[in-house]
Design a protein around this motif. Structure first.
Motif, short mmCIF file in Angstrom:
data_model
loop_
_atom_site.label_atom_id
_atom_site.label_comp_id
_atom_site.label_asym_id
_atom_site.label_seq_id
_atom_site.Cartn_x
_atom_site.Cartn_y
_atom_site.Cartn_z
N ASN A 263 0.87 -1.27 0.22
CA ASN A 263 0.10 0.08 0.03
C ASN A 263 0.97 1.36 0.02
OD1 ASN A 263 -2.91 -1.12 0.45
ND2 ASN A 263 -1.63 -2.20 2.03
N ASN A 264 1.93 1.25 0.49
CA ASN A 264 3.08 2.44 0.58
C ASN A 264 4.30 2.07 -0.03
OD1 ASN A 264 3.67 5.04 0.96
ND2 ASN A 264 3.95 4.71 3.12
N PRO A 265 4.51 1.75 -1.23
CA PRO A 265 5.57 1.15 -1.65
C PRO A 265 6.81 2.35 -2.05
CG PRO A 265 4.32 1.16 -3.60
CD PRO A 265 3.59 1.54 -2.28
N THR A 266 8.04 2.20 -2.09
CA THR A 266 8.99 2.95 -2.44
C THR A 266 8.80 3.37 -3.97
OG1 THR A 266 10.70 2.11 -1.01
CG2 THR A 266 11.39 3.53 -2.65
N PRO A 267 8.99 4.89 -4.21
CA PRO A 267 8.84 5.14 -5.76
C PRO A 267 9.94 4.58 -6.77
CG PRO A 267 8.03 6.97 -4.48
CD PRO A 267 8.70 6.01 -3.72
N GLY A 268 9.52 4.09 -7.76
CA GLY A 268 10.60 3.46 -8.55
C GLY A 268 10.73 1.96 -8.23
N SER A 269 10.33 1.58 -7.49
CA SER A 269 10.39 0.09 -7.10
C SER A 269 9.52 -0.74 -7.76
CB SER A 269 10.20 -0.30 -5.51
OG SER A 269 9.16 -0.13 -5.06
N GLN A 270 9.78 -2.26 -7.80
CA GLN A 270 8.96 -2.99 -8.29
C GLN A 270 7.54 -3.04 -7.95
OE1 GLN A 270 9.39 -4.90 -11.23
NE2 GLN A 270 7.17 -5.72 -11.02
N ALA A 271 7.50 -3.01 -6.53
CA ALA A 271 6.43 -2.94 -5.44
C ALA A 271 5.35 -1.61 -6.08
CB ALA A 271 6.81 -2.85 -4.25
#
Length: 389
Positions: A263-271
């Motif tokens: 719900n709150n992934p790191t921007p630019g990551s696969q998530a």
């Protein structure tokens, strides 16, 4: 060690006793039994709830550190090979200024661990004291007297006493069973720790931070394989009760971390890309058009991009007016300071920049259409006035 940890040991013993009292009040059997095992699980939940704000800080600090890796690498490259005291001091000052500018710290990600380690060691010492309290060789520890200690000593996990350990299994009535239970708990601890570290390293790190030459990425990979290896050997010294606490904590970590990454992934990551895909499918099911979805994505991308303050010299260098902070590059002029580590397409733009460009183009088209409509309405009003005369 007991002298240093005495206040925390006293607090841990009261929490365990209090949770046990609450469970027996709800109908569980008093005395020896599952209630004492669940009291350790209750201690885990209470500790995790207390440190939840610190966990949020850890997530934000880790994310900021990952995003700042390109800037950190630039500073490290700038002072590479300079071992004199002045250069080392300037590098440290630039690093400190960078962290301060973005409101984070390299030590913020260690806060939950720093809080949990004294509690873990205190629980270890409390469980270590139970046999001596039960035998009358030691005084009471908070609410834990000899009768309570005997009840706890006779409570088991799949037949293994809570105060027994893999290394001291020979002192119990069934050493083989104790070793099997302890080994299974240690193995679960190792596997769950590896899983949580892999989630953070491979799924929630931005592509710009996953450079093999990046020191932070190397550290994450060492932790990915090193921490489970350490637990594999250190777990043999911990009592079954401590392993229950640790296993319950890892289960909590998996659930909590999975929720945050989803719900709150790191921007630019696969998530983050997975989350964007889920949101797009959800909006399509709601009946939104591709154009409306792209507009929403552009608005979210522009909100997520924080504009950093610039000095006059840097503003002049990149062609930005301080009073109107919009880039004034001509279309033919290539922009400076482009981060090469970002994922860009054939047009040289990132997904966020491309979505923002589409959004700005549509906004301009709508503005022109609105201006034409207002002009037609104005002309119609003037014609109407002429006819009235």
């Amino acid at each position: 060690m007991d002298t240093i940890l005495a206040p925390i040991m006293w607090l841990v013993s009261y929490v365990i006793y209090g949770v046990h009292y609450g469970l027996t009040s709800l109908g569980m059997d008093a005395g020896s039994g599952p209630a004492w095992v669940l009291s350790i699980v209750g201690l885990t939940i209470i500790v995790r709830l207390i440190i939840l704000p610190l966990y949020n800080k850890q997530i934000n600090a880790t994310r900021q550190t990952q995003v700042l890796q390109p800037e950190i690498q630039k500073i490290q490259k700038k002072y590479k090979g300079k071992k004199d005291q002045v250069s080392q001091q300037r590098q440290q000052e630039e690093m400190t200024a960078l962290y301060k500018k973005h409101g984070t710290s390299p030590f913020a990600s260690c806060l939950p661990l720093l809080v949990q380690m004294p509690i873990l060691f205190s629980l270890f010492r409390v469980l270590y004291a139970f046999p001596a309290i039960a035998a009358g060789e030691r005084g009471d520890l908070g609410p834990i007297n000899s009768d309570v200690a005997v009840e706890f000593e006779n409570s088991t996990v799949f037949g293994a006493p809570l105060s027994a350990s893999f290394g001291a299994a020979g002192e119990t009535a069934d050493p083989l069973n104790v070793r099997i239970v302890a080994a299974v708990l240690v193995l679960f601890m190792v596997v769950s720790t590896f899983y949580t570290q892999k989630q953070l390293t491979m799924k929630n790190m931005p592509d710009s931070a996953m450079d093999p030459n990046n020191p932070a990425f190397k550290t994450q990979k060492y932790m990915l394989y090193g921490m489970p290896f350490i637990y594999l050997f250190s777990g043999a010294a911990f009592q079954v009760g401590v392993l229950v606490y640790w296993a319950a904590g890892n289960i909590w970590n998996i659930g909590q971390q999975t929720w945050f990454i989803r719900n709150n992934p790191t921007p630019g990551s696969q998530a983050y890309r997975d989350r964007e895909e889920r949101l797009r499918k959800k909006r399509l099911r709601k009946g939104l058009t591709e154009e409306e979805i792209e507009t929403l994505e552009a608005e979210e991308a522009s909100r997520g991009q924080r504009q950093q303050p610039m000095s006059k010299e840097r503003a002049k260098k990149v062609g930005v007016d301080k009073d109107d902070p919009q880039p004034v590059h001509s279309p033919e002029e290539p922009e400076e300071d482009v981060d090469p580590s970002e994922v860009r397409g054939k047009d040289g733009l990132t997904d966020a920049e491309r979505a923002k460009k589409r959004y700005e183009r549509r906004q301009a088209e709508r503005a022109r259409s609105k201006a034409k409509q207002e002009q037609r309405n104005k002309k119609a009003q003037q014609n109407k006035k002429k006819r009235n005369f």
